[in-house]
Design an enzyme around this catalytic site. Structure first.
Site, PDB file in Angstrom:
ATOM      1  N   ASP A  72      51.633  40.053  29.606  1.00 52.39           N
ATOM      2  CA  ASP A  72      50.826  39.232  30.516  1.00 52.39           C
ATOM      3  C   ASP A  72      49.755  40.094  31.205  1.00 52.39           C
ATOM      4  O   ASP A  72      50.029  41.229  31.616  1.00 52.39           O
ATOM      5  CB  ASP A  72      51.795  38.647  31.559  1.00 52.39           C
ATOM      6  N   HIS A  73      48.549  39.538  31.334  1.00 52.82           N
ATOM      7  CA  HIS A  73      47.443  40.223  32.032  1.00 52.82           C
ATOM      8  C   HIS A  73      47.262  41.681  31.590  1.00 52.82           C
ATOM      9  O   HIS A  73      47.243  42.583  32.433  1.00 52.82           O
ATOM     10  CB  HIS A  73      47.650  40.201  33.552  1.00 52.82           C
ATOM     11  N   HIS A 126      47.050  33.403  42.108  1.00 57.23           N
ATOM     12  CA  HIS A 126      48.331  34.103  41.999  1.00 57.23           C
ATOM     13  C   HIS A 126      48.957  34.283  43.390  1.00 57.23           C
ATOM     14  O   HIS A 126      48.250  34.588  44.344  1.00 57.23           O
ATOM     15  CB  HIS A 126      48.125  35.482  41.358  1.00 57.23           C
ATOM     16  N   GLY A 127      50.261  34.108  43.466  1.00 60.01           N
ATOM     17  CA  GLY A 127      50.975  34.348  44.723  1.00 60.01           C
ATOM     18  C   GLY A 127      51.095  33.091  45.570  1.00 60.01           C
ATOM     19  O   GLY A 127      50.808  31.987  45.120  1.00 60.01           O
ATOM     20  N   HIS A 155      47.438  29.770  35.125  1.00 58.98           N
ATOM     21  CA  HIS A 155      48.083  30.882  35.851  1.00 58.98           C
ATOM     22  C   HIS A 155      48.268  30.493  37.309  1.00 58.98           C
ATOM     23  O   HIS A 155      47.697  29.520  37.792  1.00 58.98           O
ATOM     24  CB  HIS A 155      47.214  32.132  35.745  1.00 58.98           C
ATOM     25  N   SER A 213      53.079  29.256  40.858  1.00 58.84           N
ATOM     26  CA  SER A 213      53.978  29.206  42.023  1.00 58.84           C
ATOM     27  C   SER A 213      53.347  28.525  43.217  1.00 58.84           C
ATOM     28  O   SER A 213      52.168  28.745  43.521  1.00 58.84           O
ATOM     29  CB  SER A 213      54.375  30.634  42.430  1.00 58.84           C
TER      30      SER A 213
HETATM   31  P1  13P Z   1      52.377  33.129  40.327  1.00 59.82           P
HETATM   32  O1  13P Z   1      52.959  34.432  40.795  1.00 59.82           O
HETATM   33  O2  13P Z   1      51.462  32.540  41.348  1.00 59.82           O
HETATM   34  O3  13P Z   1      53.425  32.179  39.883  1.00 59.82           O
HETATM   35  O4  13P Z   1      51.458  33.444  39.053  1.00 59.82           O
HETATM   36  C1  13P Z   1      52.089  33.846  37.865  1.00 59.82           C
HETATM   37  C2  13P Z   1      51.097  34.252  36.845  1.00 59.82           C
HETATM   38  O5  13P Z   1      50.003  33.716  36.736  1.00 59.82           O
HETATM   39  C3  13P Z   1      51.492  35.315  35.906  1.00 59.82           C
HETATM   40  O6  13P Z   1      50.494  35.593  34.989  1.00 59.82           O
HETATM   41 ZN    ZN Z   2      48.540  35.214  35.839  1.00 54.74          ZN
END
Ligand code: 13P
Ligand code: ZN
Length: 278
Positions: free
Chosen positions: A81-82, A174-175, A203, A206
């Site tokens: 990922d990323h 993210h986060g 993405h 959460s």
């Molecule tokens: P979150 O931590 O906001 O769930 O994002 C996860 C993500 O995009 C991982 O690539």
């Molecule tokens: Zn991500």
């Protein structure tokens, strides 16, 4: 069994549901995520992100992923990922990830295309699929430089790179969000879904709100990435008063598993994906 995500994401796109992508960072998180998938009898996408390198490096993540992934009773996609460093992404392709994300979304489109194209060629000759990002999904705590994905750019990008799936930016970050749930640009998502034929990933899943996520899936998102909610579920348990480390670890695993099952339900995976396993 380790598998590619190609068939899974195409099926999800055709039928209008999504797969959750769960990040893992240790053996407890990966066990919880596999346990959730096994309980439902559904495939799972397990992801290690380059930014987790200080906590768990690529070799340890690969060892964990390959070990638990190959003995799982459900198909497991092992995803990098990323990946921002093309050399690290190539290393991941050579050493067992079945899917990688080349993330050059902080570069301009020309450079993003060049870097992604090169990885796609490398990956495809080795049977690995590639996700890339256009527009930019930022991070709430440290920056807020998110940029919506433009439709024309997405069309050009997917054509020129031949990438297998595309992460789009429609308002998630993210986060954890500082204020409530985000306002998502569903109109843009519908346009993107119409214009681009490859699967779309979201993405920053959460705390985005189940309602938002369900709508996003109904409008064309095929993979939703979840990390922070899982980590926070484990953290919440750690703050409770357990008598032993084992008791705490098992409670954390159960909490992460429950949350993972919840997301399968929100994304409709549990209702539509049955045929894949037959
Ligand atoms: P979150 O931590 O906001 O769930 O994002 C996860 C993500 O995009 C991982 O690539
Ligand atoms: Zn991500």
């Amino acid at each position: 069994m380790l598998v590619s995500s190609n068939t899974l994401l195409k099926d999800a796109r055709d039928k209008g549901y999504a797969f959750p992508h769960f990040n893992y960072w240790d053996s407890n998180s990966i066990r919880a995520e596999i346990a959730a998938a096994e309980e439902l009898g559904l495939p799972v996408i397990l992801a290690w992100a380059e930014k987790h390198s200080p906590e768990i490096g690529i070799d340890d993540a690969l060892a964990l992923g390959k070990y638990f992934g190959s003995k799982a009773k459900v198909p497991v996609v092992l995803h990098l990922d990323h990946g921002t460093d093309p050399e690290l992404v190539k290393y991941g392709i050579d050493n067992g990830f079945t899917s990688v994300m080349m993330d050059a979304s902080d570069k301009d489109i020309e450079e993003n295309i060049e870097i992604t194209k090169d990885i796609v060629k490398y990956a495809h000759t080795r049977g690995v699929v590639v996700e890339a990002e256009i527009g930019h999904v930022g991070t709430n705590e440290t920056e807020d430089n998110s940029m919506y994905t433009e439709v024309d750019a997405a069309v050009r990008f997917s054509k020129e790179t031949q990438v297998d799936s595309l992460a789009v930016s429609i308002g998630t970050s993210h986060g954890v969000y500082k204020q409530g749930t985000p306002k998502l640009n569903f109109e843009r998502l519908v346009e993107l879904r119409k214009a681009v034929s490859i699967p779309l990933a979201l993405h920053g899943g959460s705390s985005s709100g189940d309602d938002n996520l369900e709508k996003a899936v109904n409008r064309g998102i095929t993979k939703v990435n979840i990390y922070t909610d899982l980590a926070n579920a484990a953290l919440f348990e750690a703050k409770k008063d357990y008598h032993t480390e084992t008791e705490m670890a098992l409670a954390q695993r159960e909490a992460m598993k429950k949350l993972a099952i919840h997301y399968y339900e929100v994304f409709g995976t549990d209702s539509y994906c049955y045929q894949i396993l037959k």
